[in-house]
Design an enzyme around this catalytic site. Structure first.
Site, PDB file in Angstrom:
ATOM      1  N   SER A 134      54.577  18.589  45.925  1.00 27.17           N
ATOM      2  CA  SER A 134      53.564  18.288  46.938  1.00 27.17           C
ATOM      3  C   SER A 134      53.788  19.064  48.221  1.00 27.17           C
ATOM      4  O   SER A 134      52.936  19.053  49.108  1.00 27.17           O
ATOM      5  CB  SER A 134      53.577  16.792  47.261  1.00 27.17           C
ATOM      6  OG  SER A 134      54.848  16.433  47.812  1.00 27.17           O
ATOM      7  N   THR A 136      56.107  18.234  50.309  1.00 26.00           N
ATOM      8  CA  THR A 136      56.497  17.229  51.311  1.00 26.00           C
ATOM      9  C   THR A 136      57.643  17.720  52.190  1.00 26.00           C
ATOM     10  O   THR A 136      57.622  17.547  53.420  1.00 26.00           O
ATOM     11  CB  THR A 136      56.897  15.905  50.622  1.00 26.00           C
ATOM     12  OG1 THR A 136      55.769  15.383  49.924  1.00 26.00           O
ATOM     13  CG2 THR A 136      57.391  14.892  51.637  1.00 26.00           C
ATOM     14  N   PRO A 165      58.893  13.004  64.601  1.00 29.75           N
ATOM     15  CA  PRO A 165      58.291  13.875  63.580  1.00 29.75           C
ATOM     16  C   PRO A 165      57.182  13.210  62.776  1.00 29.75           C
ATOM     17  O   PRO A 165      56.202  13.864  62.409  1.00 29.75           O
ATOM     18  CB  PRO A 165      59.467  14.254  62.686  1.00 29.75           C
ATOM     19  CG  PRO A 165      60.502  13.214  62.917  1.00 29.75           C
ATOM     20  CD  PRO A 165      60.327  12.795  64.344  1.00 29.75           C
ATOM     21  N   ASP A 167      55.712   9.760  63.576  1.00 25.94           N
ATOM     22  CA  ASP A 167      54.790   8.964  64.382  1.00 25.94           C
ATOM     23  C   ASP A 167      53.905   9.805  65.287  1.00 25.94           C
ATOM     24  O   ASP A 167      52.767   9.410  65.586  1.00 25.94           O
ATOM     25  CB  ASP A 167      55.571   7.960  65.235  1.00 25.94           C
ATOM     26  CG  ASP A 167      56.327   6.947  64.394  1.00 25.94           C
ATOM     27  OD1 ASP A 167      55.961   6.766  63.210  1.00 25.94           O
ATOM     28  OD2 ASP A 167      57.292   6.345  64.910  1.00 25.94           O
ATOM     29  N   HIS A 223      36.364  56.030  23.626  1.00 26.59           N
ATOM     30  CA  HIS A 223      37.433  55.881  22.640  1.00 26.59           C
ATOM     31  C   HIS A 223      38.531  56.929  22.855  1.00 26.59           C
ATOM     32  O   HIS A 223      39.244  57.294  21.920  1.00 26.59           O
ATOM     33  CB  HIS A 223      36.898  55.985  21.204  1.00 26.59           C
ATOM     34  CG  HIS A 223      35.815  55.011  20.883  1.00 26.59           C
ATOM     35  ND1 HIS A 223      36.057  53.779  20.314  1.00 26.59           N
ATOM     36  CD2 HIS A 223      34.474  55.087  21.070  1.00 26.59           C
ATOM     37  CE1 HIS A 223      34.910  53.143  20.151  1.00 26.59           C
ATOM     38  NE2 HIS A 223      33.931  53.911  20.606  1.00 26.59           N
ATOM     39  N   SER A 353      61.447  64.189  38.992  1.00 27.81           N
ATOM     40  CA  SER A 353      62.513  64.109  38.002  1.00 27.81           C
ATOM     41  C   SER A 353      63.828  64.579  38.602  1.00 27.81           C
ATOM     42  O   SER A 353      63.859  65.486  39.436  1.00 27.81           O
ATOM     43  CB  SER A 353      62.163  64.974  36.780  1.00 27.81           C
ATOM     44  OG  SER A 353      63.260  65.045  35.879  1.00 27.81           O
ATOM     45  N   SER A 354      64.904  63.934  38.151  1.00 26.74           N
ATOM     46  CA  SER A 354      66.236  64.346  38.587  1.00 26.74           C
ATOM     47  C   SER A 354      66.812  65.431  37.688  1.00 26.74           C
ATOM     48  O   SER A 354      67.864  65.991  37.984  1.00 26.74           O
ATOM     49  CB  SER A 354      67.173  63.129  38.598  1.00 26.74           C
ATOM     50  OG  SER A 354      67.285  62.588  37.288  1.00 26.74           O
ATOM     51  N   LYS A 359      58.912  69.057  38.490  1.00 31.32           N
ATOM     52  CA  LYS A 359      58.061  68.014  37.914  1.00 31.32           C
ATOM     53  C   LYS A 359      57.572  67.063  39.007  1.00 31.32           C
ATOM     54  O   LYS A 359      58.345  66.643  39.872  1.00 31.32           O
ATOM     55  CB  LYS A 359      58.832  67.222  36.857  1.00 31.32           C
ATOM     56  CG  LYS A 359      57.953  66.327  35.984  1.00 31.32           C
ATOM     57  CD  LYS A 359      58.769  65.746  34.837  1.00 31.32           C
ATOM     58  CE  LYS A 359      57.875  65.084  33.796  1.00 31.32           C
ATOM     59  NZ  LYS A 359      57.235  63.878  34.297  1.00 31.32           N
ATOM     60  N   VAL A 360      56.306  66.733  38.972  1.00 28.02           N
ATOM     61  CA  VAL A 360      55.709  65.783  39.909  1.00 28.02           C
ATOM     62  C   VAL A 360      54.947  64.736  39.105  1.00 28.02           C
ATOM     63  O   VAL A 360      54.211  65.078  38.180  1.00 28.02           O
ATOM     64  CB  VAL A 360      54.768  66.482  40.906  1.00 28.02           C
ATOM     65  CG1 VAL A 360      54.145  65.465  41.852  1.00 28.02           C
ATOM     66  CG2 VAL A 360      55.511  67.559  41.695  1.00 28.02           C
ATOM     67  N   ASN A 361      55.121  63.486  39.451  1.00 25.38           N
ATOM     68  CA  ASN A 361      54.539  62.390  38.678  1.00 25.38           C
ATOM     69  C   ASN A 361      53.461  61.637  39.455  1.00 25.38           C
ATOM     70  O   ASN A 361      53.462  61.646  40.697  1.00 25.38           O
ATOM     71  CB  ASN A 361      55.639  61.410  38.253  1.00 25.38           C
ATOM     72  CG  ASN A 361      56.656  62.057  37.331  1.00 25.38           C
ATOM     73  OD1 ASN A 361      56.321  62.948  36.566  1.00 25.38           O
ATOM     74  ND2 ASN A 361      57.898  61.620  37.416  1.00 25.38           N
ATOM     75  N   GLU A 366      51.381  54.642  39.172  1.00 20.57           N
ATOM     76  CA  GLU A 366      52.391  53.789  38.543  1.00 20.57           C
ATOM     77  C   GLU A 366      52.666  52.549  39.384  1.00 20.57           C
ATOM     78  O   GLU A 366      52.785  51.436  38.862  1.00 20.57           O
ATOM     79  CB  GLU A 366      53.659  54.599  38.311  1.00 20.57           C
ATOM     80  CG  GLU A 366      53.490  55.694  37.266  1.00 20.57           C
ATOM     81  CD  GLU A 366      54.597  56.735  37.293  1.00 20.57           C
ATOM     82  OE1 GLU A 366      55.586  56.530  38.034  1.00 20.57           O
ATOM     83  OE2 GLU A 366      54.482  57.747  36.582  1.00 20.57           O
TER      84      GLU A 366
END
Length: 501
Positions: A134, A136, A165, A167, A223, A353-354, A359-361, A366
């Site tokens: 809840s 609470t 707190p 009342d 497709h 890539s290491s 290379k570029v992604n 992603e």
């Protein structure tokens, strides 16, 4: 060897005990005044030690001790704590209106509620979402922090409850109606502040690309196979329309989020509140937040279900589905650069890539798709949690709140990032696009009305089998002359329905 293992085991045990003690230094259970690091607070369960430098009280401390689940990353979202600032201030003002709070108490509670809403008391809310269903303990965390801070501002000592707190701070309220109210306030604010601006930013960016690429003719794909021509602008336009529809769905879910449970108290009857308290406090929250909140028409429904947030989560799930499709299309169209489709030139933001130089992604795609997967999972949790409203109270509220707020934040942030670091700088590889159009066998579709489906299929199959052009195949089958083929097969005339004659 056995003795060495025993000594190592004892060393590891001592290390873990020390780490646990350090991490849980607030979990002191024996009340004492001897340790200056703690003060003694009490609730209906008795006395308990509470850290001297924190504003929370006994019930918060008990929750810390009883729910050692997860870590700081799984704390109650701070957005709902800030939302409580609007709620507690509005409740204090309306309680004063009905004579339930004097001017001095009202003013100090309102002042501290402002501090709460502005994030000035964030360090005093340590509870995790894995607590009572809840909320609470988090409601009491808010009540205790406001109580002690207000007491301090009036010159009293923390824990003395000069401002009580329950009342005073929680007057006319129950955790059962305040927590769902704070949930709705938090979600509504984040949707308007974080999510919708980011969604509209993506919509606008896609619209710009639609217009820019509107005259670039490309091959469509169904497709994942070659289909008839279209324009690159039409492809971007489809994505833009998806986002436009997703915006509409989020906006359609908002009106029910604007309905607040406050005034229903424990089970929906409104016991211990005032007649008119619900509508007045909702109006005050609306004034304070600038959003069109209103009192829920049926408080029993507002407490026992969380359907409004399940619907909002569904809209977020739908947007995640939309962005998953768009991001996947973008990265497939940008695949290559030499051995993929390579129709889109994506921004080169960082090395990919290491081990493979140069290379570029498609990293932004992603990141977006991972976010979408998380949001889809979040919706599954929200759906299960929302279905478990037993009798007069749903007790899965914290996990619903946490997942919905995370989905809002993730989709907002991911949309901003996707625009700034991908969509905005995408360019069309017109040379490659034109090459695919020229090579496509599906241009033969334009011949259907001229030579019939079966003959057109024969042309396509012959061209594919013999690796010749459609024109050559049609000529060799004695179905068309070269001039007739050139007259009928024009990609620029295949972008829509034929005009009426």
């Amino acid at each position: 060897m056995r003795q060495a293992r025993h000594l190592l085991s004892r060393s590891i045990l001592r290390t873990n005990v020390n780490r646990f003690a350090q991490a849980n230094r607030f979990y002191s259970t024996q009340p004492t005044n001897d340790n200056a690091e703690f003060r003694v607070e009490s609730d209906t369960m008795g006395k308990i030690n509470v850290p001297n430098d924190k504003y929370w009280g006994a019930q918060t401390q008990r929750s810390l001790q009883n729910f050692k689940i997860g870590d700081s990353r799984e704390r109650m979202p701070i957005e709902v704590i800030h939302a409580y600032g609007y709620l507690k201030k509005a409740a204090a003002i309306i309680n004063n209106k009905y004579g339930g709070l004097d001017e001095k108490l009202t003013k100090v509670i309102c002042d501290v509620a402002d501090e709460l809403q502005q994030g000035k008391l964030d360090d005093h809310f340590p509870l995790v979402i894995w607590q009572t269903g809840s909320g609470t303990q988090s409601n009491m965390n808010v009540n205790e922090v406001l109580s002690n801070r207000a007491t301090e501002k009036l010159g009293g000592k923390r824990g003395s409850k000069l401002v009580h707190p329950n009342d005073h701070v929680n007057r006319g309220q129950s955790s059962n109606d305040t927590f769902p109210t704070a949930m709705h306030i938090a979600v509504a604010i984040q949707v308007n502040k974080v999510l919708l601006p980011a969604m509209k930013k993506l919509e606008s960016a896609l619209d710009e690309k639609q217009k820019k690429f509107n005259n670039i003719i490309k091959i469509g794909r169904t497709h994942t196979m070659d289909a008839v021509p279209m324009t690159l602008g039409q492809e971007f336009g489809a994505w833009k329309h998806q986002v436009s529809n997703a915006i509409k769905r989020v906006e359609q879910a908002l009106p029910e989020v604007y309905e607040l449970a406050l005034g229903g108290t424990a089970v929906g009857t409104g016991l211990n509140s005032y007649e008119g308290f619900d509508t007045d406090v909702a109006q005050k929250i609306s004034e304070l937040s600038g959003l069109p909140f209103q009192s829920a028409p049926n408080k029993f429904e507002a407490l026992s279900s969380n359907d409004a947030l399940v619907w909002m989560s569904a809209a977020l799930n739908n947007y995640a589905v939309t962005c998953m499709k768009i991001a996947n299309d973008v990265r497939l169209l940008g695949s290559g650069p030499r051995c993929g489709l390579n129709e889109l030139l994506l921004p080169q933001n960082e090395p990919g890539s290491s081990i493979m130089p140069g290379k570029v992604n498609p990293t932004q795609c992603e990141a977006m798709t991972m976010v979408c997967a998380q949001v889809m999972g979040n919706h599954g949790s929200v759906s299960v949690a929302g279905s478990n409203g037993h009798f007069q109270l749903n007790v899965f509220k914290p996990v619903i709140l946490s997942n919905v707020l995370q989905s809002i934040r993730l989709m907002g942030d991911a949309s901003d990032s996707f625009v700034d670091h991908c969509i905005a700088d995408i360019e069309a590889n017109e040379t490659q696009i034109s090459k695919y159009v020229t090579q496509s066998l599906m241009l033969v579709t334009a011949l259907n009305p001229k030579i019939g489906y079966d003959n057109a299929a024969a042309v396509a199959k012959k061209a594919y089998k013999e690796n010749t052009s459609l024109k050559q195949a049609a000529k060799e089958l004695n179905l068309l002359t070269e001039e007739e083929f050139d007259q009928y097969v024009k990609p620029e005339l295949m972008l829509g329905p034929e005009p009426r004659k």
